[in-house]
Design a protein around this motif. Structure first.
Motif, short mmCIF file in Angstrom:
data_model
loop_
_atom_site.label_atom_id
_atom_site.label_comp_id
_atom_site.label_asym_id
_atom_site.label_seq_id
_atom_site.Cartn_x
_atom_site.Cartn_y
_atom_site.Cartn_z
N TYR A 94 0.84 -1.21 0.00
CA TYR A 94 0.00 0.00 0.00
C TYR A 94 0.87 1.25 0.00
CZ TYR A 94 -3.44 3.38 1.76
OH TYR A 94 -4.25 4.47 1.93
N HIS A 97 2.72 1.90 -3.20
CA HIS A 97 1.83 2.17 -4.36
C HIS A 97 1.89 1.05 -5.40
CE1 HIS A 97 1.53 6.16 -2.65
NE2 HIS A 97 2.85 6.24 -2.67
N ARG A 131 -6.52 -0.10 -1.64
CA ARG A 131 -7.11 1.00 -2.41
C ARG A 131 -8.52 0.67 -2.87
NH1 ARG A 131 -4.96 6.13 -2.46
NH2 ARG A 131 -2.75 5.92 -2.04
N GLU A 156 -5.83 3.36 -9.09
CA GLU A 156 -5.57 3.93 -7.78
C GLU A 156 -4.16 3.65 -7.28
OE1 GLU A 156 -8.36 4.63 -5.13
OE2 GLU A 156 -10.10 4.21 -6.38
N ARG A 185 -4.46 9.79 -17.08
CA ARG A 185 -4.77 10.88 -16.16
C ARG A 185 -4.57 12.25 -16.80
NH1 ARG A 185 -2.58 7.63 -12.81
NH2 ARG A 185 -4.14 6.87 -11.36
N ARG A 279 4.65 12.56 -2.73
CA ARG A 279 3.70 13.06 -1.72
C ARG A 279 4.43 13.86 -0.65
NH1 ARG A 279 3.29 9.66 2.94
NH2 ARG A 279 4.77 7.96 2.78
N ASP A 304 1.06 15.44 -8.42
CA ASP A 304 0.85 14.05 -8.00
C ASP A 304 -0.43 13.52 -8.61
OD1 ASP A 304 2.38 12.32 -5.67
OD2 ASP A 304 0.37 11.59 -6.14
N ASP A 306 -2.31 11.44 -7.17
CA ASP A 306 -3.29 11.27 -6.10
C ASP A 306 -3.62 12.64 -5.52
OD1 ASP A 306 -4.75 10.74 -3.84
OD2 ASP A 306 -3.32 9.31 -2.98
N ARG A 308 -5.24 13.51 -3.07
CA ARG A 308 -5.28 13.58 -1.62
C ARG A 308 -3.95 13.94 -0.99
NH1 ARG A 308 -8.85 8.24 -1.70
NH2 ARG A 308 -7.33 7.92 -3.34
N ASN A 321 -2.88 18.06 -10.06
CA ASN A 321 -3.32 16.67 -9.97
C ASN A 321 -3.20 16.05 -11.36
OD1 ASN A 321 -6.50 14.99 -9.48
ND2 ASN A 321 -4.42 14.24 -9.14
N ASP A 323 -0.59 13.21 -14.07
CA ASP A 323 0.43 12.20 -14.28
C ASP A 323 1.78 12.91 -14.38
OD1 ASP A 323 1.16 9.44 -15.56
OD2 ASP A 323 1.83 10.93 -17.04
#
Ligand SMILES: Cc1ncc(C[n+]2csc(CCOP(=O)(O)OP(=O)(O)O)c2C)c(N)n1
Ligand SMILES: [Mg+2]
Length: 586
Positions: A94, A97, A131, A156, A185, A279, A304, A306, A308, A321, A323
Motif C-alpha cells: 500500500y 503504491h 485501495r 488507484e 490521467r 507526496r 501528483d 493522487d 489527496r 493533480n 500524471d
C-alpha cells in the motif's frame, strides 16, 4: 466496439479468464482447498503458480513483481490464516503504491457467522491498507468484480482485494470477460500548469524533486528534458534513488535518512521546488546530518496523481493533480523558448552542483567508519569489515541494470548513500511501512518479473530471521536472487536507540545466530561467508553470475557492530521515571 457476448462458464473459469485477460502469467501463494477449483485450470490458462513458504512472502513477491514490471502482482491464499498472513505485506505494498491484486477466498456463504473453520471477517482487516475492495456477493458477478479489482489497482496505484466466499467458485453462469480498462490521467489542470510554468520561469534556483510517480509514469525522458531546460539540480525523493539517472550531471542524489548531503545542500538553496510525483512524505524530509535542509521559504509546485496528497505535508504554491510524465511534458512545452530567469545564472548553478557532488563523494570516501564513541569502541578490536567500506565495495561491484531491494535496519539505511541507479524500477526499499523482512521476498518477485536483470536483496541479520524461509521457494522454483546478509550480530537499528537514549541498557538486541551461509546451503542454495573487503566485489559478481542458472546465493557479510545515525531521533525522548523502583532507569 461491441461488447463481447456472455458465455457459459463456471465462476472459477470466469476468474481465471479475467486473470488471463489482464496478462497475468504468475501468481504467488500457498495451495489451499478454498480456491483449488480455480487453481486446477491455471496451467491451461498459461498461469504459473509459484508456491511460497509463507503467505507474507507471496504478497511481498507480488509487490516486488509489480514494482519491477509496472504490471499487476497477484497472490492468493487459503481463507482465514492464509489471508491474515498477507496483512503486513499488503500494508507494505500500500505504501509502495504497488498494483497488487490479492485474492482472498473467504469462508463459505452458507456458514458465514457460524464460527466454522478458518473464518474471519476478511474485508475490515484490509480496509485501511487497500485501495479497493471487491467482494463477490453473487457468483454470477465473479468476472465483473474481478475485472474491477484489476482496473482499480492500476487506477488507484495500490493493492486491490478480491474477496470470494469459497462456495462461489462453483456454479453455472453466463459471464462476459471484459478487456482491461486503463484510464489515463493527463497532465492536470491547464491553469495550474500555466501558473507552475510562470513560477518556474521566474525562479532563480529551481530544484526538481523526483519521486516515485516519475518511476510509475515512466517519466524519465520528460523529467530529464525539464531539468536540462531549467539547468536544475534533481534530487531523488527518499528511497526512490532510481527516479533520476545517477550518471546525469544534474543528479544530486537522495534526500532523507542517510541520503546525499549534496542533494540536501542544493535543495536548501532553492527558491522554487518542483515536487514531481511525490507526496513529500514526512519521514523523507526530516533534518539529517544535523542539517535542517528543507527550504522553508521556497515556493513549492507539487505534481501528483493522487489528489489527496497535494499540500498534505508541506504547504504548496501550486498543486497539480496529474500524471508526472504528462505534467513534465506540459511544463517543457510551456517553458521552451521562453525567457527563463534561471538561465542567467546557470553556469554558477552548474558549478555549485558539481562542487557539492565532489565534496560529498570525497566525504563518503573518507567516511570509512562511524566515529561516535560506541562505534569506535566496538569496532576497535573487531576483525570484521566496517559496514561503510563494505557498502562501498558492493556499490562498485553492482552490475548495470541491477535491481536492489533493501530492508529496514541500520546498515540497510546507511546503504542509501551507496545505491545509485541509471534505470527506473531498480530500487525496491521497504518504503514508509518499514517492515523488517521486506527485501528478500520482494527481490524474489522482482526477479520473477524481470528474469534477465540481476536481483539483489540487502538484509540485516535480524530481519533475515523473519524472511529467510523463502530460501525454500528460491531453491524449489529456481529463482536466482542474491541476498547480502549484513551479519553484525544485533538488531542494530534498535540497539542504536539503547546507545543514544537508554544508557546502553541493552535488551533483546544482541543476536546469536548460526552460520547464515551454512543455513543457505542446508536449504539447497549457495552460501558464502565474506569477511575481507577485497572479497566483497568478486563474491557479489560470482553470485550475480549464478543467477542465470536459477541459483540463489546468500553472501554473509561479517561486519563490525558500529552503528550509523539512528532512524527516529525525532521520535524518541530521554527516559523520565517518577517511581522509586525505576529511578535508575534514566
Ligand atoms: C517487522 C518489524 N519488526 C520490528 C521492527 C523494528 N526494527 C526496526 S529496525 C530493527 C533492527 C534491524 O536489525 P537488522 O535487520 O539486524 O539490521 P541492522 O540494524 O543490524 O543493520 C528492528 C527490530 C520493524 N521495523 N519491523
Ligand atoms: Mg543486524
Amino acid at each position: 466496439m461491441t461488447a463481447p457476448a456472455p458465455q457459459r462458464m463456471t465462476p472459477s473459469e470466469a476468474l481465471v479468464e479475467t486473470l488471463a485477460a489482464n496478462g497475468v502469467t504468475e501468481v504467488f501463494g500457498i495451495v489451499g482447498s478454498a480456491y483449488m477449483d480455480a487453481l486446477d485450470i491455471f496451467p491451461a490458462a498459461g498461469i504459473r503458480f509459484i508456491p511460497v513458504a509463507h503467505e507474507q512472502g507471496a504478497a511481498h513477491m507480488a509487490d516486488g513483481y509489480a514494482r519491477a514490471s509496472g504490471r499487476h502482482g497477484v497472490c492468493i491464499a487459503q481463507n482465514g490464516p492464509g489471508i491474515t498472513n498477507f496483512v503486513t505485506a499488503i500494508a507494505a505494498a500500500y505504501w509502495a503504491h504497488s498494483p497488487v491484486v490479492f485474492i482472498t477466498p473467504e469462508t463459505g456463504s452458507m456458514t458465514t457467522g457460524l464460527g466454522g473453520f478458518q473464518e474471519t471477517d476478511q474485508l475490515p482487516i484490509f480496509a485501511k491498507i487497500t485501495r479497493f475492495q471487491g467482494h463477490v456477493n453473487n457468483p454470477r458477478r465473479m468476472a465483473e468484480i474481478a475485472a474491477r479489482c484489476f482496473d482499480r489497482a492500476m487506477l488507484e496505484m495500490g493493492p486491490a482485494q478480491l474477496n470470494i466466499p469459497r462456495d462461489y467458485f462453483y456454479g453455472d453462469i453466463q459471464a462476459v470477460i471484459s478487456p482491461p480498462m486503463r484510464i489515463g490521467r493527463g497532465a492536470g489542470d491547464t491553469a495550474a500548469l500555466d501558473e507552475a510554468a510562470a513560477l518556474l520561469a521566474t525562479a532563480k534556483f529551481p530544484v526538481i524533486l523526483a519521486g516515485g510517480g516519475v518511476i510509475m509514469s515512466a517519466a524519465s525522458a520528460e523529467t530529464m528534458s525539464l531539468a536540462e531546460l531549467l539547468h536544475a539540480p534533481v534530487c531523488n525523493s527518499y528511497l526512490h534513488n532510481d527516479s533520476f539517472p545517477a550518471s546525469h550531471p544534474l543528479w544530486c542524489g537522495p534526500l532523507g535518512y542517510q541520503g546525499s548531503q549534496a542533494a540536501m545542500k542544493l535543495i536548501a538553496q532553492a527558491d522554487v521546488v518542483l515536487a514531481l510525483g511525490t507526496r513529500l512524505g514526512p519521514f523523507g524530509t526530516l533534518p539529517q546530518y544535523g542539517m535542517e535542509y528543507w527550504p522553508a521559504n521556497a515556493r513549492i509546485i507539487q505534481v501528483d496523481a493522487d489528489p489527496r496528497v497535494l499540500g498534505l505535508v508541506k504547504s504548496i504554491s501550486v498543486g497539480i493533480n496529474g500524471d508526472a510524465r504528462a505534467a513534465a511534458a506540459a511544463l517543457v512545452e510551456r517553458l521552451q523558448g521562453r525567457e527563463l530567469a534561471c538561465s542567467a545564472n546557470k553556469t554558477e548553478r552548474l558549478a555549485k552542483i558539481q562542487a557539492e557532488k565532489t565534496a560529498w563523494e570525497k566525504e563518503l570516501t573518507e567516511w570509512t567508519h562511524e566515529r561516535d564513541p560506541f562505534s569506535l569502541e566496538v569496532a576497535k578490536d573487531s576483525k570484521y569489515m566496517h559496514p561503510r567500506q563494505m557498502l562501498r565495495e558492493l556499490e562498485k561491484a553492482l552490475p548495470p541494470h541491477a535491481m536492489v531491494a533493501t530492508d529496514i535496519g541500520n546498515i540497510c539505511s546507511v546503504a542509501n548513500s551507496y545505491l545509485r541507479f541509471d534505470q527506473p524500477r531498480s530500487m525496491f526499499a521497504a518504503m514508509s511501512f518499514g517492515n523488517c523482512g521486506y527485501a528478500f521476498p520482494v527481490a524474489c518477485g522482482a526477479k520473477v518479473a524481470a528474469p534477465d536483470r540481476p536481483a539483489i536483496a540487502y538484509v540485516g541479520d535480524g530481519a533475515w530471521g523473519i524472511s529467510l524461509n523463502e530460501l525454500l521457494t528460491c531453491a524449489r522454483e529456481k529463482i536466482g536472487v542474491t541476498v547480502v546478509v549484513f551479519n553484525n550480530g544485533q538488531w542494530g537499528a534498535e540497539k542504536k536507540n539503547h546507545v543514544d537514549f537508554y544508557s546502553r541498557r541493552f535488551q533483546a538486541v544482541n543476536l546469536t545466530s548460526p552460520s547464515w551461509a551454512g543455513v543457505a546451503r542446508a536449504f539447497g542454495c549457495e552460501g558464502i561467508t565474506v569477511d575481507r573487503l577485497a572479497d566483497v566485489g568478486p563474491a557479489l559478481q560470482a553470485a550475480v553470475h549464478a543467477q542465470a542458472d536459477g541459483k540463489c546465493t546468500v553472501l554473509e557479510m561479517m561486519v563490525t557492530q558500529e552503528l550509523g545515525d539512528p532512524f527516529r531521533r525525532d521520535a524518541l525522548s530521554k527516559p523520565v521515571r517518577y517511581l522509586a523502583k525505576y529511578r535508575d532507569y534514566v
